[in-house]
Design a protein around this motif. Structure first.
Motif, PDB file in Angstrom:
ATOM      1  N   GLN A 112       4.271  -5.359  -7.564  1.00 13.58           N
ATOM      2  CA  GLN A 112       3.208  -5.104  -8.259  1.00 13.58           C
ATOM      3  C   GLN A 112       2.370  -6.165  -8.816  1.00 13.58           C
ATOM      4  N   ASP A 116      -1.554  -6.685  -8.130  1.00 12.77           N
ATOM      5  CA  ASP A 116      -2.736  -6.806  -9.117  1.00 12.77           C
ATOM      6  C   ASP A 116      -3.556  -7.833  -8.967  1.00 12.77           C
ATOM      7  N   ARG A 144       1.839   0.230   0.611  1.00 16.85           N
ATOM      8  CA  ARG A 144       1.278  -0.128  -0.541  1.00 16.85           C
ATOM      9  C   ARG A 144       0.312  -1.315  -0.452  1.00 16.85           C
ATOM     10  N   ARG A 430      -4.414  -1.200  -1.557  1.00 14.70           N
ATOM     11  CA  ARG A 430      -3.350  -0.007  -1.937  1.00 14.70           C
ATOM     12  C   ARG A 430      -3.504   1.046  -1.195  1.00 14.70           C
ATOM     13  N   LYS A 433       1.225   4.409  -4.106  1.00 11.63           N
ATOM     14  CA  LYS A 433       2.074   3.687  -5.155  1.00 11.63           C
ATOM     15  C   LYS A 433       3.320   4.114  -5.040  1.00 11.63           C
ATOM     16  N   SER A 435       7.184   3.372  -4.525  1.00  3.06           N
ATOM     17  CA  SER A 435       8.007   2.227  -4.786  1.00  3.06           C
ATOM     18  C   SER A 435       8.849   1.884  -3.529  1.00  3.06           C
TER      19      SER A 435
END
Length: 436
Positions: A112, A116, A144, A430, A433, A435
């Motif tokens: 992540q 970001d 992602r 992205r 979301k 995982s």
């Protein structure tokens, strides 16, 4: 893909509509020695000529809790003080089939943090460090990260940690490198050649004389440039002494940032001793052969300059692995025994072995990896264009297409009196979301 047979074309190419490619490229490297960062910097410079905005990230700054700097310091300490420990860890990691999946699991918290940092106009992400590939590959595989991921294999030898599922393109130096990557399960591996700065090219006899004068080296006599990376690791003192005893050449030792090594060699009088060298291209032109122990960036720079390369007393781990693969590729000679040192250096400096290696080394630079990378982006861009009755629209990424379809169905359901579903807007960087 075709390349200019007369050399690398550095002109900025145009897309099919005549526009220069736009958008950002992220290069994720690691300050573990100078090799990975050197490749990242040259890659960035060349991608900018293709019209991209390039940002470089150090893995040490990406890993959470300051872990990156701790690992970097630990790696340097082990390599300089207990290299056998590093060799053991390298062997375990390359032998144990589960080493790469375990690495990906441990690196999950960094995923992540990577996302970001991606700008809105991201077009590509490149890794020049194996652990970085273990972060990026799962993001791409799980949707992602919806832009291509490229792994630029800086080493000739490929270990398991270099290979990660989800990577769109692996850039290999040579066919031997490609074979090793494929054997470990890498997909889409291409021999894209190597790259170093343009100043690394063969020089004239006059340039050689000037370079020797500049570094205070003798005008006559054979010189062997001895390097051990930016940290000056390995059996440098022993190697310098053995080169002197071989009488094949006089060593010119570059200690990098290792000040204690510099002082010891100066005190012992083992050849010509230098610290950190800013103009390695000129120094290479001043010498007759390169003796190295890791298969790193300087070895590539020597090949581009037309200087034959010998690997002697390689450091454990990637040093020995690179020695094997480079020798198999014909771009370096791995000297395994001390009694072979003098004869092989003689052959490299004045014999047929040296001529063959020079030719093999120079061929690595006949193509430019950034042309392959640029073509990958252009293919991705073309795939994202769909025709419209009035104009060409950029299609949304695969995950976004599904999102739009769902929104259309939701709208239809609302009009029919059904309960609407909630959807989250997804950015181009992205596609979901989930995982991974």
């Amino acid at each position: 893909m075709t390349f200019n047979p007369n050399g690398i074309d550095r002109r900025v190419p145009a897309n099919s509509d005549g526009a220069v490619p736009a958008g950002s490229v992220i290069i994720l490297s690691a300050s573990a020695g100078a090799g990975h960062d050197g490749a990242a910097n040259e890659l960035a410079d060349r991608l900018r000529t293709h019209g991209f905005q390039v940002r470089l990230y150090d893995l040490a700054d990406v890993l959470p809790w300051g872990l990156g700097r701790v690992l970097r310091g630990t790696y340097r300490g082990i390599l300089t003080r207990a290299s056998w420990v590093y060799g053991l860890l390298f062997a375990i990691g390359n032998t144990f089939v589960g080493s790469a999946p375990a690495t990906r699991f441990l690196l999950r918290p960094a995923r992540q943090r990577i996302l970001d940092r991606l700008p809105a106009d991201i077009r590509l992400v490149v890794s020049t460090y194996p652990i970085a590939s273990q972060i990026l590959g799962p993001l791409r595989r799980d949707g992602r990260l919806s832009v291509p991921v490229v792994t630029y294999l800086t080493d000739f030898a490929v270990n398991r940690i270099w290979v990660s599922p989800g990577v769109d393109l692996h850039c290999a130096a040579h066919g031997t490198t490609r074979s090793e990557a494929l054997a470990l399960g890498a997909g889409n591996v291409h021999v894209t050649g190597r790259m170093v700065a343009d100043r690394f090219r063969p020089g004239s006899a006059r340039a050689r004389v000037r370079a020797r004068q500049r570094f205070g080296l003798p005008a006559q006599g054979r010189l062997a440039l001895l390097v051990a990376g930016s940290w000056g690791v390995g059996e440098v003192e022993r190697t310098a002494a053995e080169i002197i005893r071989s009488r094949a050449a006089v060593p010119v030792v570059v200690c990098g940032r290792n000040a204690p090594l510099y002082r010891r060699l100066r005190r012992l009088g083992l050849g010509y001793v230098l610290g950190w060298v800013d103009d390695m291209a000129d120094l290479l032109r001043a010498t007759d052969v390169l003796v190295e122990n890791a298969g790193g960036l300087t070895a590539l720079e020597a090949m581009a300059t037309g200087v034959p390369v010998a690997t002697y007393r390689p450091i454990p781990g990637h040093g020995r692995a690179n020695a094997v693969t480079m020798a198999r590729a014909g771009v370096s000679s791995w000297i395994r025994r001390r009694k072979e040192l003098g004869p092989i250096l003689d052959e490299l400096i004045e014999g047929e072995r040296g001529s063959r290696q020079r030719e093999a080394g120079l061929r690595l630079f006949e193509s430019d990896p950034t042309q392959w990378i640029n073509e990958l982006v252009r293919r991705e861009e073309r795939a994202l264009f769909i025709p419209s009755s009035s104009h060409t629209l950029r299609a949304l990424r695969s995950g976004m297409v599904a999102d739009v379809a769902s929104r259309m169905l939701t709208g239809w359901g609302v009009r029919r009196g059904r309960s609407p579903r909630r959807y989250r807007t997804r950015t181009p960087a992205r596609a979901g979301k989930r995982s991974g």
